[in-house]
Design an enzyme around this catalytic site. Structure first.
Site, short mmCIF file in Angstrom:
data_model
loop_
_atom_site.label_atom_id
_atom_site.label_comp_id
_atom_site.label_asym_id
_atom_site.label_seq_id
_atom_site.Cartn_x
_atom_site.Cartn_y
_atom_site.Cartn_z
N ASP A 110 -23.34 -79.46 -40.43
CA ASP A 110 -22.89 -78.29 -39.53
C ASP A 110 -24.03 -77.17 -39.94
OD1 ASP A 110 -21.42 -79.73 -38.14
OD2 ASP A 110 -19.34 -78.81 -39.10
N LYS A 162 -11.06 -68.01 -52.06
CA LYS A 162 -10.51 -66.81 -51.21
C LYS A 162 -10.06 -65.81 -52.20
CE LYS A 162 -9.14 -69.15 -47.05
NZ LYS A 162 -9.54 -70.53 -47.09
N ASP A 218 -22.69 -71.84 -40.31
CA ASP A 218 -21.96 -73.12 -40.14
C ASP A 218 -21.98 -73.26 -38.50
OD1 ASP A 218 -20.03 -74.49 -39.22
OD2 ASP A 218 -19.21 -74.80 -41.18
#
Lengths: 364, 402
Positions: A110, A162, A218
């Protein structure tokens, strides 16, 4: 050299386009997504390419058969009977990836970028460790896994998933290169390369990070596919690519970044740009206004239509004075009648739309 | 032949607020519907009635507001006396008629008087009403129309004796459903109407003397105060129209009414319409002073006012474009009203939904741009009401833009 491309499943995030074509064959800037990657890999000396797939579409086999012949390479479909996540497919393709001591690339299907595989390979060979991962800088790293290196080196110290406070803005770009001995770390079962394999290599101080220059995206879903298209077109402009339509020769180009297949017909009174891709055999009528959109092959955009921030699928037809916007995606062979307004619709293949779609929704 | 006169009740500036924002700059009776002022339609129909000698317009607009139209109308219908009578204050529909009874009844004294409300669009079957009227011994004949059950209670509801067409019951805007047959806003009365109004007025004065809740004023409504007792006394008859009919209360209804009139023109007076061609789809009205690029596509159901300019490849359908507005190239106007002196940029889109039969509160269907609204290139305005002198450079939908 060898490479493995993680193609995975049905590409549901890019529906309705992927209802008609396997995702790797969907055109990105007028070339199948996977061909961008294969061509760049071949340029870096890759001869053996493994496609890790959950299914084996015949159409992909036949398209890539041609590619094999044209480029003089071997493409193998490695079909998973159960999804093996991101590392398992490496174990499944061990026979090819581990057949000699040369390193192999691994990339997510992707991802679009400038694919600087030669420089990446040289970087990897120079440090001589087990693996290298490409990293790209993002403005807001809090939604990603951030790569932290040991001060003053390219050796990766740790990954912070994160992060709540700023630890850096380099994130994993989904493109790797490994020495075949990495295969000894991977069993044939569903395994995550990011969560299980990388921490082990990092613990041994064997993983380096390589800064990717230029754009990265992406393109797995429509919004990002459009954004990625804009980035790619800007890259073409920056490198003075002759693929782009020259605004000085085509007065219908407005604002640049316009890529038109030579077999497409564009009426001279249309106004295209910025950021427009027109596929093969497309017809653009009089007084049409296009911006930030992709018109896939053999589609027709009729007179005075207005399209922005959208993808018009293969063989589709956009009616006269119709306005299409807000991440609308038309699947294969969709017809939008004259004078309608289409706002953020996802339209499945072979539909004919005869009333306006005023709020975003999926048309089955 | 018996002398006939016509009265058109036009109301005044404090009425017709639901026509805003259009009525902010143009008095409601003069709003262009199918290329003609709203009041022109009943007036032209009255002018066709044989034996009709005079048309009296009653309202409380200033004389100067109406004088231009009166002048034009006199020129167009030279054999008919046309006058505007201004109420010094709102007197109610029957109150206004009664106040001006001497003017209406002066010689040549009419045997019959047609009364038309300004806010209905219909085929005005006045000859048919006259035929029915001359066959019965009642005081008046009312035009009625059958509407959908869901909307009936928004109108004056009529119950008739189907054998005799006699009205047996009348309720203005009832709370609960009574009948699908409603008041069409066009009446034909004998001159004895004024005796009936006098009775109603005396009755009201008497009630005011007894009941402190009834105000002793001159305000008298034709429907509640006159027709209700006439129905009870079996003095009203009903002519039901099967032709088109529409009330014009909101700005959105102007588009519907305009298209009904345009379709009617196509049957009755095609010379009023633009000639159909590759780029003009009938019925369409185009003022002779408007300029339309030959590559534009106009119609059906479009009325284009004076000095309008429509650019290359523009598209207009189901719309009213008022005087002096400009539609730039490739712009698209559908189900909308573009007010006076608006400017629509290239590839801009003004779009609405067709007016629904029953209004949904808070929901905008037709887009209305008031006077001097400017739309930047490529912007979209959908189902919005835009007040005068706004410049819009962003897309808007489903809102009022103050």
């Amino acid at each position: 050299m060898k490479a493995l491309i993680l193609v995975g499943g049905f590409g549901t995030r890019l529906r309705p386009l992927t209802l008609s074509w396997p995702k790797p064959l969907v055109e990105f800037c007028n070339k199948a997504i996977i061909l961008h990657q294969i061509e760049a890999l071949v340029k870096a000396g890759v001869k053996d390419i493994v496609l890790a797939v959950n299914y084996r579409p015949e159409v992909m086999v036949s398209v890539l058969k041609k590619t094999e012949e044209e480029l003089g390479i071997t493409i193998t479909f490695s079909v998973e009977n159960e999804p093996l996540d991101t590392a398992g497919p490496l174990a499944l393709a061990r026979d090819i990836l581990g057949k000699d001591d040369s390193p192999f690339f691994v990339l997510n299907a992707d991802v679009t970028c400038t694919y600087p595989f030669e420089a990446f390979r040289d970087f990897h060979l120079a440090h001589g460790c087990e693996g290298s991962i490409m990293v790209t800088k993002v403005a807001e790293p809090s939604n990603y896994g951030v790569v932290v290196t040991k001060p003053g080196t390219t050796i990766i110290d740790r990954f912070v998933e994160k992060p709540v406070e700023f630890v850096g803005n380099r994130i994993n770009a989904g493109i790797y290169i490994f020495h075949p001995k990495v295969l000894d770390r991977i069993e044939l079962r569903p395994t995550s390369i990011e969560k299980e394999v990388f921490p082990a290599i990092v613990a041994d101080g064997q993983l380096h990070s390589y800064d990717l220059q230029g754009f990265w995206m992406d393109v797995g879903q429509p919004k990002d596919y459009i954004a990625g298209t804009c980035l790619y077109l800007s890259h073409l402009t920056a490198t003075h690519s002759s693929l782009l339509s020259d605004p000085t020769k085509n007065k219908w180009v407005y604002g640049g970044n316009v890529l038109v297949d030579p077999t497409a017909e564009v009426d001279p009174t249309a106004v295209l740009g910025p950021n427009v891709v027109i596929g093969a055999g497309v017809k653009i009528g009089a007084g049409v206004r296009l911006q930030r959109c992709i018109i896939l092959s053999n589609a027709v955009v009729r007179d005075h239509a207005w399209v922005a921030n959208s993808i018009v699928g293969w063989n589709s037809n956009v009616g006269r004075w119709t306005r299409v916007e807000n991440i609308t995606v038309l699947g294969d062979d969709v017809t939008i009648k004259d004078e309608l307004y289409v706002n953020g619709a996802s339209v499945l293949p072979h539909k004919s739309i005869s009333t306006s779609i005023t709020e975003p929704r999926i048309v089955m | 032949m018996a002398v006939t006169k016509g009265v058109i009740l036009v109301g005044g500036p404090s009425k017709g607020t639901r026509m805003r924002p259009l009525s902010l700059d143009c008095p409601k009776p003069l709003l262009p519907i199918a290329g003609k002022p709203m009041i022109w339609h009943p007036l032209a129909a009255l002018a066709q009635v044989s034996g009709l000698v005079e048309i009296i317009i009653i309202g409380f607009y200033e004389d100067s507001v109406m004088s231009g139209f009166i002048k034009d109308a006199k020129r167009e219908f030279p054999n008919i006396t046309i006058t505007y009578l201004r109420e010094y204050r709102p007197l109610g529909t029957a109150g206004g008629l009664y106040h001006f009874r001497d003017s209406i009844l002066r010689a040549p004294t009419p045997q019959h008087i047609f009364i038309c409300n300004i806010d209905v669009a219909c085929s005005f079957p006045l000859a048919e009403m006259m035929t029915l009227h001359s066959k019965h011994r009642g005081v008046g004949t009312i035009l009625s129309v059958t509407v959908k059950k869901e909307t009936a209670t928004q109108y004056g509801c009529i119950v008739t004796d189907p054998e005799t067409q006699q009205m047996v019951h009348y309720v203005e805007k009832p709370d609960s459903w009574i009948s699908n047959m409603v008041n069409g806003g066009v009446y034909l009365f004998d001159k004895t109407l004024f005796d009936e109004i006098k009775v109603a007025m005396d009755d009201k004065t008497a009630r005011a003397a007894e009941d402190p809740l009834v105000k002793p004023d001159e305000i008298l409504r034709l429907e509640q105060d006159v027709i209700v007792p006439l129905a009870a006394a079996k003095k009203m008859y009903v002519y039901e129209t099967k032709s088109f009919w529409r009330q014009m209360k909101t700005a959105a209804s102007a588009v519907t009414a305009s298209s009904l009139y345009l379709n009617n023109f196509a049957k009755t007076s095609p010379e009023l319409l633009a000639k159909p061609s590759a780029s003009i789809i009938s019925p369409t009205f185009i003022d002779p002073t408007a300029s339309i690029d030959p590559t534009a596509k106009i119609g059906p159901n479009v009325a284009i006012g004076p000095h309008v300019r429509i650019g290359k490849g523009a598209r207009v359908k189901d719309a009213i474009i008022m005087e002096g507005s400009v539609l730039e190239q490739h712009s698209c106007v559908l189900n909308s009203i573009v007010g006076t002196d608006c400017h629509i940029g290239p590839w801009a889109r003004v779009d609405g939904a067709p007016e629904p039969e029953a209004e949904v509160k808070g929901q905008i269907s037709v887009t209305v741009l008031a006077t001097e609204v400017t739309l930047a290139p490529e912007t979209l305005v959908r189902s919005c009401i835009v007040l005068p002198n706004k410049s819009l450079d962003r897309n808007s939908a489903n809102q009022v833009l103050l």
